[in-house]
Scaffold this motif. Sequence first.
Motif, PDB file in Angstrom:
ATOM      1  N   VAL A 170       0.831  -1.201   0.000  1.00 31.47           N
ATOM      2  CA  VAL A 170       0.000   0.000   0.000  1.00 31.47           C
ATOM      3  C   VAL A 170       0.867   1.253   0.000  1.00 31.47           C
ATOM      4  O   VAL A 170       0.606   2.220  -0.726  1.00 31.47           O
ATOM      5  N   ILE A 171       1.919   1.229   0.815  1.00 30.67           N
ATOM      6  CA  ILE A 171       2.834   2.374   0.863  1.00 30.67           C
ATOM      7  C   ILE A 171       3.522   2.554  -0.491  1.00 30.67           C
ATOM      8  O   ILE A 171       3.679   3.668  -0.993  1.00 30.67           O
ATOM      9  N   LEU A 172       3.915   1.442  -1.097  1.00 31.93           N
ATOM     10  CA  LEU A 172       4.556   1.488  -2.415  1.00 31.93           C
ATOM     11  C   LEU A 172       3.604   2.077  -3.444  1.00 31.93           C
ATOM     12  O   LEU A 172       3.992   2.933  -4.254  1.00 31.93           O
ATOM     13  N   TYR A 173       2.346   1.646  -3.401  1.00 30.96           N
ATOM     14  CA  TYR A 173       1.354   2.127  -4.362  1.00 30.96           C
ATOM     15  C   TYR A 173       1.109   3.631  -4.180  1.00 30.96           C
ATOM     16  O   TYR A 173       1.027   4.383  -5.155  1.00 30.96           O
ATOM     17  N   LYS A 174       0.993   4.064  -2.919  1.00 24.82           N
ATOM     18  CA  LYS A 174       0.742   5.483  -2.660  1.00 24.82           C
ATOM     19  C   LYS A 174       1.898   6.351  -3.155  1.00 24.82           C
ATOM     20  O   LYS A 174       1.683   7.443  -3.704  1.00 24.82           O
ATOM     21  N   ALA A 175       3.140   5.863  -2.970  1.00 26.61           N
ATOM     22  CA  ALA A 175       4.305   6.619  -3.428  1.00 26.61           C
ATOM     23  C   ALA A 175       4.305   6.728  -4.949  1.00 26.61           C
ATOM     24  O   ALA A 175       4.583   7.794  -5.517  1.00 26.61           O
ATOM     25  N   ALA A 176       3.982   5.605  -5.618  1.00 26.83           N
ATOM     26  CA  ALA A 176       3.937   5.619  -7.080  1.00 26.83           C
ATOM     27  C   ALA A 176       2.807   6.502  -7.589  1.00 26.83           C
ATOM     28  O   ALA A 176       2.969   7.244  -8.565  1.00 26.83           O
ATOM     29  N   LYS A 177       1.668   6.460  -6.912  1.00 27.05           N
ATOM     30  CA  LYS A 177       0.519   7.261  -7.333  1.00 27.05           C
ATOM     31  C   LYS A 177       0.811   8.750  -7.176  1.00 27.05           C
ATOM     32  O   LYS A 177       0.415   9.569  -8.028  1.00 27.05           O
ATOM     33  N   LYS A 178       1.514   9.126  -6.114  1.00 26.68           N
ATOM     34  CA  LYS A 178       1.864  10.527  -5.920  1.00 26.68           C
ATOM     35  C   LYS A 178       2.774  11.016  -7.044  1.00 26.68           C
ATOM     36  O   LYS A 178       2.596  12.109  -7.583  1.00 26.68           O
ATOM     37  N   ARG A 179       3.745  10.178  -7.415  1.00 27.98           N
ATOM     38  CA  ARG A 179       4.626  10.559  -8.525  1.00 27.98           C
ATOM     39  C   ARG A 179       3.836  10.675  -9.826  1.00 27.98           C
ATOM     40  O   ARG A 179       4.069  11.582 -10.624  1.00 27.98           O
ATOM     41  N   PHE A 180       2.884   9.770 -10.018  1.00 31.08           N
ATOM     42  CA  PHE A 180       2.069   9.779 -11.230  1.00 31.08           C
ATOM     43  C   PHE A 180       1.258  11.071 -11.317  1.00 31.08           C
ATOM     44  O   PHE A 180       1.112  11.658 -12.395  1.00 31.08           O
ATOM     45  N   ASP A 181       0.733  11.520 -10.185  1.00 33.73           N
ATOM     46  CA  ASP A 181      -0.093  12.726 -10.166  1.00 33.73           C
ATOM     47  C   ASP A 181       0.735  14.009 -10.299  1.00 33.73           C
ATOM     48  O   ASP A 181       0.255  15.001 -10.856  1.00 33.73           O
ATOM     49  N   ASP A 182       1.975  13.965  -9.794  1.00 35.51           N
ATOM     50  CA  ASP A 182       2.778  15.188  -9.726  1.00 35.51           C
ATOM     51  C   ASP A 182       3.801  15.338 -10.843  1.00 35.51           C
ATOM     52  O   ASP A 182       4.265  16.450 -11.112  1.00 35.51           O
ATOM     53  N   ASP A 183       4.168  14.243 -11.480  1.00 39.18           N
ATOM     54  CA  ASP A 183       5.303  14.251 -12.415  1.00 39.18           C
ATOM     55  C   ASP A 183       4.828  13.812 -13.798  1.00 39.18           C
ATOM     56  O   ASP A 183       4.535  12.631 -14.023  1.00 39.18           O
ATOM     57  N   GLU A 185       6.499  13.549 -16.577  1.00 39.08           N
ATOM     58  CA  GLU A 185       7.435  12.626 -17.229  1.00 39.08           C
ATOM     59  C   GLU A 185       7.228  11.207 -16.712  1.00 39.08           C
ATOM     60  O   GLU A 185       7.230  10.239 -17.486  1.00 39.08           O
ATOM     61  N   PHE A 186       7.016  11.085 -15.403  1.00 43.39           N
ATOM     62  CA  PHE A 186       6.753   9.762 -14.820  1.00 43.39           C
ATOM     63  C   PHE A 186       5.411   9.221 -15.303  1.00 43.39           C
ATOM     64  O   PHE A 186       5.262   8.020 -15.554  1.00 43.39           O
ATOM     65  N   LYS A 187       4.437  10.099 -15.466  1.00 42.67           N
ATOM     66  CA  LYS A 187       3.132   9.683 -15.970  1.00 42.67           C
ATOM     67  C   LYS A 187       3.258   9.103 -17.377  1.00 42.67           C
ATOM     68  O   LYS A 187       2.659   8.064 -17.699  1.00 42.67           O
ATOM     69  N   THR A 188       4.047   9.763 -18.218  1.00 47.19           N
ATOM     70  CA  THR A 188       4.260   9.261 -19.579  1.00 47.19           C
ATOM     71  C   THR A 188       4.957   7.908 -19.549  1.00 47.19           C
ATOM     72  O   THR A 188       4.581   6.977 -20.268  1.00 47.19           O
ATOM     73  N   ARG A 189       6.002   7.787 -18.718  1.00 51.25           N
ATOM     74  CA  ARG A 189       6.708   6.514 -18.578  1.00 51.25           C
ATOM     75  C   ARG A 189       5.783   5.404 -18.104  1.00 51.25           C
ATOM     76  O   ARG A 189       5.887   4.254 -18.551  1.00 51.25           O
ATOM     77  N   SER A 190       4.872   5.740 -17.190  1.00 52.03           N
ATOM     78  CA  SER A 190       3.949   4.742 -16.651  1.00 52.03           C
ATOM     79  C   SER A 190       3.040   4.199 -17.745  1.00 52.03           C
ATOM     80  O   SER A 190       2.807   2.986 -17.832  1.00 52.03           O
ATOM     81  N   ARG A 191       2.551   5.089 -18.579  1.00 48.93           N
ATOM     82  CA  ARG A 191       1.670   4.651 -19.666  1.00 48.93           C
ATOM     83  C   ARG A 191       2.435   3.831 -20.689  1.00 48.93           C
ATOM     84  O   ARG A 191       1.910   2.853 -21.238  1.00 48.93           O
ATOM     85  N   GLU A 192       3.666   4.221 -20.946  1.00 54.73           N
ATOM     86  CA  GLU A 192       4.497   3.425 -21.845  1.00 54.73           C
ATOM     87  C   GLU A 192       4.845   2.086 -21.212  1.00 54.73           C
ATOM     88  O   GLU A 192       4.988   1.069 -21.902  1.00 54.73           O
ATOM     89  N   GLY A 193       4.966   2.080 -19.865  1.00 58.87           N
ATOM     90  CA  GLY A 193       5.263   0.837 -19.166  1.00 58.87           C
ATOM     91  C   GLY A 193       4.159  -0.185 -19.301  1.00 58.87           C
ATOM     92  O   GLY A 193       4.425  -1.400 -19.328  1.00 58.87           O
ATOM     93  N   VAL A 194       2.906   0.283 -19.375  1.00 59.73           N
ATOM     94  CA  VAL A 194       1.786  -0.638 -19.583  1.00 59.73           C
ATOM     95  C   VAL A 194       1.937  -1.352 -20.919  1.00 59.73           C
ATOM     96  O   VAL A 194       1.736  -2.564 -21.027  1.00 59.73           O
ATOM     97  N   VAL A 195       2.313  -0.588 -21.951  1.00 61.48           N
ATOM     98  CA  VAL A 195       2.496  -1.164 -23.287  1.00 61.48           C
ATOM     99  C   VAL A 195       3.608  -2.209 -23.256  1.00 61.48           C
ATOM    100  O   VAL A 195       3.480  -3.294 -23.835  1.00 61.48           O
ATOM    101  N   LYS A 196       4.695  -1.904 -22.553  1.00 67.24           N
ATOM    102  CA  LYS A 196       5.798  -2.865 -22.440  1.00 67.24           C
ATOM    103  C   LYS A 196       5.355  -4.132 -21.721  1.00 67.24           C
ATOM    104  O   LYS A 196       5.700  -5.247 -22.129  1.00 67.24           O
ATOM    105  N   LEU A 197       4.588  -3.954 -20.663  1.00 68.15           N
ATOM    106  CA  LEU A 197       4.106  -5.101 -19.904  1.00 68.15           C
ATOM    107  C   LEU A 197       3.206  -5.981 -20.752  1.00 68.15           C
ATOM    108  O   LEU A 197       3.348  -7.213 -20.781  1.00 68.15           O
ATOM    109  N   GLN A 198       2.305  -5.361 -21.487  1.00 68.56           N
ATOM    110  CA  GLN A 198       1.390  -6.116 -22.337  1.00 68.56           C
ATOM    111  C   GLN A 198       2.111  -6.787 -23.495  1.00 68.56           C
ATOM    112  O   GLN A 198       1.653  -7.807 -24.014  1.00 68.56           O
TER     113      GLN A 198
END
Length: 211
Positions: A170-183, A185-198
């Motif tokens: 939960v702590i890990l998720y909250k930290a990642a979510k905060k970065r996603f909301d505030d950053d 560049e990280f948000k773009t990487r996260s969306r690209e990461g979904v494509v890589k995962l799939q």
Amino acid sequence: PATKLEFGDYQCNAAMSLARNVGMSPRDCASKIVDGLRPLISDVMEEPEIAGPGFINLRFKNEYLEQSIQHMSKDSERLAVPLANIKQKIVVDFSSPNIAKEMHVGHLRSTIIGDTLSNVLEFSGHEVVRLNHIGDWGTQFGMLVEHLRDEFPEALSTETSQNVDLGDLVILYKAAKKRFDDDDEFKTRSREGVVKLQAGDPEALAAWESL
């Protein structure tokens, strides 16, 4: 169900909340409800009782209970519960947890309720589809994978990912979510990461398996 024996088998307080909307006193509203109920329940219930400011107390007739028990005793397979006249295909959606987070008792509670409803519906003759959607590889996992890439890079290797202690998810998720909301560049990487995962990217899959 009634909370005390003196209130009968069932107690209805609907008149208390309806009265103001229809411009009646709670007892008058309860009386109107009883007038509508009476022909529907007369074979099963005793005469409804209006108590206090507008509660409706309902009691089963002893004759009805005796007959029901007799019917149940003669039908050991179904206990005299009839099959539905019109059978349907019914989907029961369970807790469908976000598997990027830890589960909690709320997921267990709704899953038990969902399974109970499914059993009742199946016993009535319906076709039931139990749906519990998990395994989502959506944005939340791209977000977590990229957070691990920065904070726990060893989690992105199949050789070392099993040795990583990620701590409280939960702590890990909250930290990642905060970065996603505030950053951005990280948000773009996260969306690209979904494509890589799939697409089956080895590093993304290793991180996913760590989670």
